[in-house]
Design a protein around this motif. Sequence first.
Motif, PDB file in Angstrom:
ATOM      1  N   MET A  54      51.434  45.759  28.009  1.00  0.00           N
ATOM      2  CA  MET A  54      50.888  45.042  26.859  1.00  0.00           C
ATOM      3  C   MET A  54      49.360  44.967  26.895  1.00  0.00           C
ATOM      4  SD  MET A  54      53.535  41.901  26.010  1.00  0.00           S
ATOM      5  CE  MET A  54      53.429  41.119  27.614  1.00  0.00           C
ATOM      6  N   ASN A  55      48.779  45.189  28.091  1.00  0.00           N
ATOM      7  CA  ASN A  55      47.321  45.118  28.214  1.00  0.00           C
ATOM      8  C   ASN A  55      46.863  46.110  29.271  1.00  0.00           C
ATOM      9  OD1 ASN A  55      44.795  44.203  27.607  1.00  0.00           O
ATOM     10  ND2 ASN A  55      45.097  42.127  28.353  1.00  0.00           N
ATOM     11  N   ILE A  56      47.295  47.351  29.123  1.00  0.00           N
ATOM     12  CA  ILE A  56      47.101  48.368  30.148  1.00  0.00           C
ATOM     13  C   ILE A  56      45.622  48.656  30.395  1.00  0.00           C
ATOM     14  CG2 ILE A  56      47.334  50.238  28.458  1.00  0.00           C
ATOM     15  CD1 ILE A  56      48.526  50.271  32.136  1.00  0.00           C
ATOM     16  N   GLU A  57      44.789  48.620  29.362  1.00  0.00           N
ATOM     17  CA  GLU A  57      43.370  48.963  29.533  1.00  0.00           C
ATOM     18  C   GLU A  57      42.661  47.989  30.465  1.00  0.00           C
ATOM     19  OE1 GLU A  57      44.796  48.529  26.584  1.00  0.00           O
ATOM     20  OE2 GLU A  57      44.840  50.532  25.665  1.00  0.00           O
ATOM     21  N   SER A  58      42.884  46.693  30.265  1.00  0.00           N
ATOM     22  CA  SER A  58      42.191  45.704  31.097  1.00  0.00           C
ATOM     23  C   SER A  58      42.697  45.730  32.531  1.00  0.00           C
ATOM     24  CB  SER A  58      42.355  44.298  30.508  1.00  0.00           C
ATOM     25  OG  SER A  58      43.711  43.907  30.502  1.00  0.00           O
ATOM     26  N   HIS A  59      44.005  45.978  32.725  1.00  0.00           N
ATOM     27  CA  HIS A  59      44.549  46.065  34.085  1.00  0.00           C
ATOM     28  C   HIS A  59      43.991  47.296  34.804  1.00  0.00           C
ATOM     29  CE1 HIS A  59      47.225  42.686  33.762  1.00  0.00           C
ATOM     30  NE2 HIS A  59      47.839  43.193  32.712  1.00  0.00           N
ATOM     31  N   THR A  60      43.924  48.411  34.100  1.00  0.00           N
ATOM     32  CA  THR A  60      43.374  49.633  34.700  1.00  0.00           C
ATOM     33  C   THR A  60      41.922  49.418  35.129  1.00  0.00           C
ATOM     34  OG1 THR A  60      44.818  51.021  33.329  1.00  0.00           O
ATOM     35  CG2 THR A  60      42.883  52.068  34.307  1.00  0.00           C
ATOM     36  N   ALA A  61      41.145  48.810  34.261  1.00  0.00           N
ATOM     37  CA  ALA A  61      39.742  48.540  34.586  1.00  0.00           C
ATOM     38  C   ALA A  61      39.614  47.595  35.779  1.00  0.00           C
ATOM     39  CB  ALA A  61      39.035  47.955  33.368  1.00  0.00           C
ATOM     40  N   ILE A  81      38.771  48.770  43.474  1.00  0.00           N
ATOM     41  CA  ILE A  81      38.671  49.890  44.417  1.00  0.00           C
ATOM     42  C   ILE A  81      37.205  50.179  44.741  1.00  0.00           C
ATOM     43  CG2 ILE A  81      39.047  52.376  44.678  1.00  0.00           C
ATOM     44  CD1 ILE A  81      41.649  51.970  43.031  1.00  0.00           C
ATOM     45  N   LEU A  82      36.355  50.154  43.724  1.00  0.00           N
ATOM     46  CA  LEU A  82      34.925  50.372  43.952  1.00  0.00           C
ATOM     47  C   LEU A  82      34.333  49.257  44.819  1.00  0.00           C
ATOM     48  CD1 LEU A  82      33.767  51.558  40.406  1.00  0.00           C
ATOM     49  CD2 LEU A  82      33.868  52.934  42.500  1.00  0.00           C
ATOM     50  N   ALA A  83      34.734  48.020  44.540  1.00  0.00           N
ATOM     51  CA  ALA A  83      34.234  46.896  45.333  1.00  0.00           C
ATOM     52  C   ALA A  83      34.698  47.000  46.779  1.00  0.00           C
ATOM     53  CB  ALA A  83      34.707  45.578  44.720  1.00  0.00           C
ATOM     54  N   GLU A 131      39.359  39.072  51.110  1.00  0.00           N
ATOM     55  CA  GLU A 131      40.790  38.763  51.128  1.00  0.00           C
ATOM     56  C   GLU A 131      41.208  37.877  49.958  1.00  0.00           C
ATOM     57  OE1 GLU A 131      44.773  38.547  52.434  1.00  0.00           O
ATOM     58  OE2 GLU A 131      43.152  39.906  52.966  1.00  0.00           O
ATOM     59  N   ASN A 132      40.403  36.888  49.671  1.00  0.00           N
ATOM     60  CA  ASN A 132      40.765  35.925  48.620  1.00  0.00           C
ATOM     61  C   ASN A 132      39.763  35.929  47.472  1.00  0.00           C
ATOM     62  OD1 ASN A 132      43.147  34.755  49.923  1.00  0.00           O
ATOM     63  ND2 ASN A 132      41.703  33.946  51.423  1.00  0.00           N
ATOM     64  N   ASP A 133      39.300  37.122  47.101  1.00  0.00           N
ATOM     65  CA  ASP A 133      38.388  37.192  45.959  1.00  0.00           C
ATOM     66  C   ASP A 133      39.176  36.976  44.662  1.00  0.00           C
ATOM     67  OD1 ASP A 133      39.665  39.602  45.416  1.00  0.00           O
ATOM     68  OD2 ASP A 133      38.115  40.809  46.370  1.00  0.00           O
ATOM     69  N   LYS A 134      38.449  36.965  43.557  1.00  0.00           N
ATOM     70  CA  LYS A 134      39.069  36.638  42.282  1.00  0.00           C
ATOM     71  C   LYS A 134      40.191  37.606  41.923  1.00  0.00           C
ATOM     72  CE  LYS A 134      37.788  35.552  37.489  1.00  0.00           C
ATOM     73  NZ  LYS A 134      36.656  35.472  36.501  1.00  0.00           N
ATOM     74  N   HIS A 135      39.976  38.897  42.176  1.00  0.00           N
ATOM     75  CA  HIS A 135      40.993  39.898  41.847  1.00  0.00           C
ATOM     76  C   HIS A 135      42.271  39.657  42.651  1.00  0.00           C
ATOM     77  CE1 HIS A 135      42.525  43.990  40.828  1.00  0.00           C
ATOM     78  NE2 HIS A 135      43.068  43.884  42.025  1.00  0.00           N
TER      79      HIS A 135
END
Length: 432
Positions: A262-269, A275-277, A285-289
């Motif tokens: 339902m919101n594939i673009e935002s999840h992909t981003a 991964i870059l971070a 370990e407990n960052d926002k993501h």
Amino acid sequence: MKYMATYDLMETVRNTNEWLGATARAMASYPALAMWPNPAMEMMRAWGEVTERSFARMVAKPDWGIDTFSEGKRDHLVEIETVLSKPFGDLIHFAIPGRKPRDRRVLLVAPMSGHYATLLRKTVRSLLTDCDVYITDWHNARDIPVSAGKFDVEDYTLYLSEFMRELGPDIHVIAVCQPVPLALAATADLAAQDPDAQPRSLTLIGGPVDPEANPTEVTDFGRTVTMGQLEETMIQQVGFKYPGVGRMVYPGLLQLASFISMNIESHTAAFQNQILAQAKGEASENDKHNTFYDEYLAVMDMTAEFYLSTVERIFKNREIATNSFTVEGRKIDLGKITNVAVKIVEGEEDDISAPGQCLAALDLLTGLDDSKKAAHIEPGAGHYGIFAGRSWRNNIRPLVLDFIDANADGKPVAKGPASVKAAKKAAPRSAA
């Protein structure tokens, strides 16, 4: 799709991706590779870490993570106790040893809609300071043996009635999202069968009492798809890996695929950025993501009969909205509720249970005086915000606590009719 093979195929895909992530992380982390620094190896390691963690979380039940909380100059320990244990769900209590008992006793009714009750972790934490908190902790259907029998919307309603009886008449019930119409039905059932066991108040937050009052994509889906199509495409049989082998379920992994699509673009981003971070050494370990996706990706199976009966009876036939819901052959008359104060909370921007769907409950409470009805529409709030976000913390929580206090001894709701009229005026209605 109603076969073990399709269930096991999804689990195989999940397991394989977890293994691929672990393998990539391990290979890219060999000390020898550090002799020839290469950004590709860092990206491979980062991809592996994010992938392994993500796919592992899909089959893990999140921990409550509420071990302590601070009050004034003192830290309190929190002990999670099981008050009542049932095959499909427990009634649990967040006990705080050594603290003076709170006058407000609250039962949070958690949704059974794909995620665990831990989705309400922030709600629980925000109430602990001022309330004695209980919550429904639903079990993953894949872990419940077939011998435990069925569990549908009627059984869910009976569970809620039993939990309310167990806690006594001085309890205040707060139902969030999916269980709102069934919490209403359980209260009406108690009003008819055991009036002394009714709660003091009932706060209903963003639930589909009348899905047609203001349709959304969710309600449109339930209206256009036939029950035969749902049963054929959504229901699978638990494989041999879990104790519930052979049970027909709506798998959590299938639900998760629907959530993400339902919101594939935002999840992909979000995952690309993580991964870059991770490659740059900026993730933790407990960052926002991780905090968000550890909960979001943890999904549970629902029994097939609960999922199908919810779609058919709550969304398609609108049995709660038309006051025609039955449990064990007896009609549940919402007009029987005469002395339980009811408050409705909706979010102006809620795209799951849109404004008006929950508010419809007040018109069904024909036996309840207007002085015991209240309603609030939170400006600018989405679905999650009305029970766990900033809107909940800053505006809704204080209103709910005031409502509980106003009805602690059966006193009428202050300015009830006025708040209801304002909410009805603000909530859009379906043209139908």
